[in-house]
Scaffold this motif. Sequence first.
Motif, PDB file in Angstrom:
ATOM      1  N   THR A   1      -3.416   4.328   7.772  1.00  0.00           N
ATOM      2  CA  THR A   1      -4.814   3.929   7.981  1.00  0.00           C
ATOM      3  C   THR A   1      -4.954   2.412   7.964  1.00  0.00           C
ATOM      4  N   TYR A   2      -4.187   1.733   7.134  1.00  0.00           N
ATOM      5  CA  TYR A   2      -4.231   0.268   7.096  1.00  0.00           C
ATOM      6  C   TYR A   2      -3.748  -0.302   8.431  1.00  0.00           C
ATOM      7  N   ASN A   3      -2.681   0.273   8.935  1.00  0.00           N
ATOM      8  CA  ASN A   3      -2.143  -0.148  10.222  1.00  0.00           C
ATOM      9  C   ASN A   3      -3.162   0.081  11.328  1.00  0.00           C
ATOM     10  N   ALA A   4      -3.846   1.216  11.283  1.00  0.00           N
ATOM     11  CA  ALA A   4      -4.838   1.539  12.315  1.00  0.00           C
ATOM     12  C   ALA A   4      -6.004   0.554  12.292  1.00  0.00           C
TER      13      ALA A   4
ATOM     14  N   ILE B   1     -10.411   0.150   2.437  1.00  0.00           N
ATOM     15  CA  ILE B   1      -9.249  -0.332   3.194  1.00  0.00           C
ATOM     16  C   ILE B   1      -9.420  -1.803   3.556  1.00  0.00           C
ATOM     17  N   ILE B   2     -10.601  -2.159   4.051  1.00  0.00           N
ATOM     18  CA  ILE B   2     -10.856  -3.552   4.426  1.00  0.00           C
ATOM     19  C   ILE B   2     -10.737  -4.469   3.219  1.00  0.00           C
ATOM     20  N   ASN B   3     -11.265  -4.026   2.094  1.00  0.00           N
ATOM     21  CA  ASN B   3     -11.169  -4.830   0.876  1.00  0.00           C
ATOM     22  C   ASN B   3      -9.714  -5.071   0.493  1.00  0.00           C
ATOM     23  N   GLY B   4      -8.882  -4.025   0.623  1.00  0.00           N
ATOM     24  CA  GLY B   4      -7.464  -4.177   0.321  1.00  0.00           C
ATOM     25  C   GLY B   4      -6.779  -5.153   1.255  1.00  0.00           C
ATOM     26  N   LEU B   5      -7.099  -5.078   2.538  1.00  0.00           N
ATOM     27  CA  LEU B   5      -6.502  -5.977   3.521  1.00  0.00           C
ATOM     28  C   LEU B   5      -6.984  -7.414   3.352  1.00  0.00           C
ATOM     29  N   MET B   6      -8.218  -7.569   2.887  1.00  0.00           N
ATOM     30  CA  MET B   6      -8.727  -8.910   2.602  1.00  0.00           C
ATOM     31  C   MET B   6      -8.057  -9.494   1.362  1.00  0.00           C
TER      32      MET B   6
ATOM     33  N   PHE C   1       0.830  -1.208   0.000  1.00  0.00           N
ATOM     34  CA  PHE C   1       0.000   0.000   0.000  1.00  0.00           C
ATOM     35  C   PHE C   1       0.866   1.260   0.000  1.00  0.00           C
ATOM     36  N   ARG C   2       0.358   2.291  -0.650  1.00  0.00           N
ATOM     37  CA  ARG C   2       1.133   3.532  -0.763  1.00  0.00           C
ATOM     38  C   ARG C   2       1.249   4.245   0.585  1.00  0.00           C
TER      39      ARG C   2
END
Length: 464
Positions: A242-245, A274-279, A237-238
């Motif tokens: 927010t992903y970490n949070a 964000i959730i979609n990216g983490l999934m 991710f760029r």
Amino acid sequence: MFIAREEELRILEETYNKSGFQMTVIYGRRRIGKSTLISEFIKDKESSYYMASQSSLEDNLSKWTEQYINDIAPEMEGVTFKDIENFFRFICNNARDKRIIIALDEIPYIAEADETFLSRFQRIIDTMLSKTNIYLILCGSAISFMEREVLSEKSPLFGRRTNQIFLKPFNYKDSAKFVPKYNNEEKAIVYGLTGGVAKYLCLFDDSISLDENIIKNFFTSSGYLYEEPMNLLRQEFRTINTYNAVIEACALGANKVNEIADKTHTTTAALAYIINGLMTVGILSKITAITEEKNKKKVSYEIADGMYKFWYKFIPSARAAIEMGKGDVYYHANVKNEIHDYMGKIFEKMCQYYTLEQGITGKLKFLVTNVGTWWGNGHDRVPTDIDVVGINKATHEALLGECKFKNEALGKEVYEGLTARKGLIDSKFKEVQLILFSLSGFTKWVEENADESTLLVTLDDMYT
């Protein structure tokens, strides 16, 4: 030593043995073992393997040419090509009718460096490679890119592949093969800490204690897994804040969209992205109550990756001690005694896998086709959950299971608690079997009083 991946190797061998041009796409998250799989497959075959670098197409072409000539045509040393088309024209002429494997690893690096690459590669396949006996393997770690730009209908390469392999983490049984000297409890914990990811499993040395391995990899500043989550997020991710949070919020118990949004101060629209990216990269997973999959009120999110789950639970608060070189002290004081509690949810997933494996091979009272979990209100309207629910939607049969990863025998209270949950899931399912899973076996009362429809399974049983 190469471990497991028998099914993937079978697919590659079968494709290799077909005549004419064939193309396999291999993709999966970083560290999962894609490159190792390719290397194992091609080791006794005439082949050329090139891993792309994050540089220009011209630079990659130069390196790829050098690699191919070194592997297949050493007599052509020094030859260079100005464009990718001439390079593949040379490959096709050089290969003639021979069965040669061309493997390109990390294709996203080249495609992102040159937006014309995939279209040009399509023409190369259609006008050159399709007329040869070459077996082309394309590989990539950027899952969303591979799905969108290589596999989807919108991709220039759509319709060219013979098959694809989405490489996933090892299951708990195959993970155990990396640490054969450990006992089954230790093998399960290793699986729980690594999530079955090949690279992380390779870090565990079963000639030393499990505690030493955990300290070495997680609780020392030079440990491979100490900085790994942040490194992976930066690669995927760029902006990672927010992903970490979001991951932190899930680690602290927030598992509903509104809960995560509140804790991270993020709008639900942004959070969905964000959730979609983490999934997509396998860090988070979406959980639904198995018999109520369309019930939007029963949707939650949890950390799916074992390494991330362990790291976010224990490492942030240990950082000061680790940086002072006292990570071992912190581990023994604050982590070691929490491992069994941490393993609770991991053990549930292991039990669900075991249930599906046993059920789909005819070793339970009915053919189990889906396994998951269930939660909702109990008969007394108090919120409750069921660790393992196996169902057959066609026959409307179900089983219920409870899992305990504790250093004590599973007793009467747990058994009666499970029997009390009968009738909670969708009424169209007939509950025909109960299963109790226990790390440390069962009390005499359970062994003598559990009815004949109840299966008692120990951790040792799960590894046989």
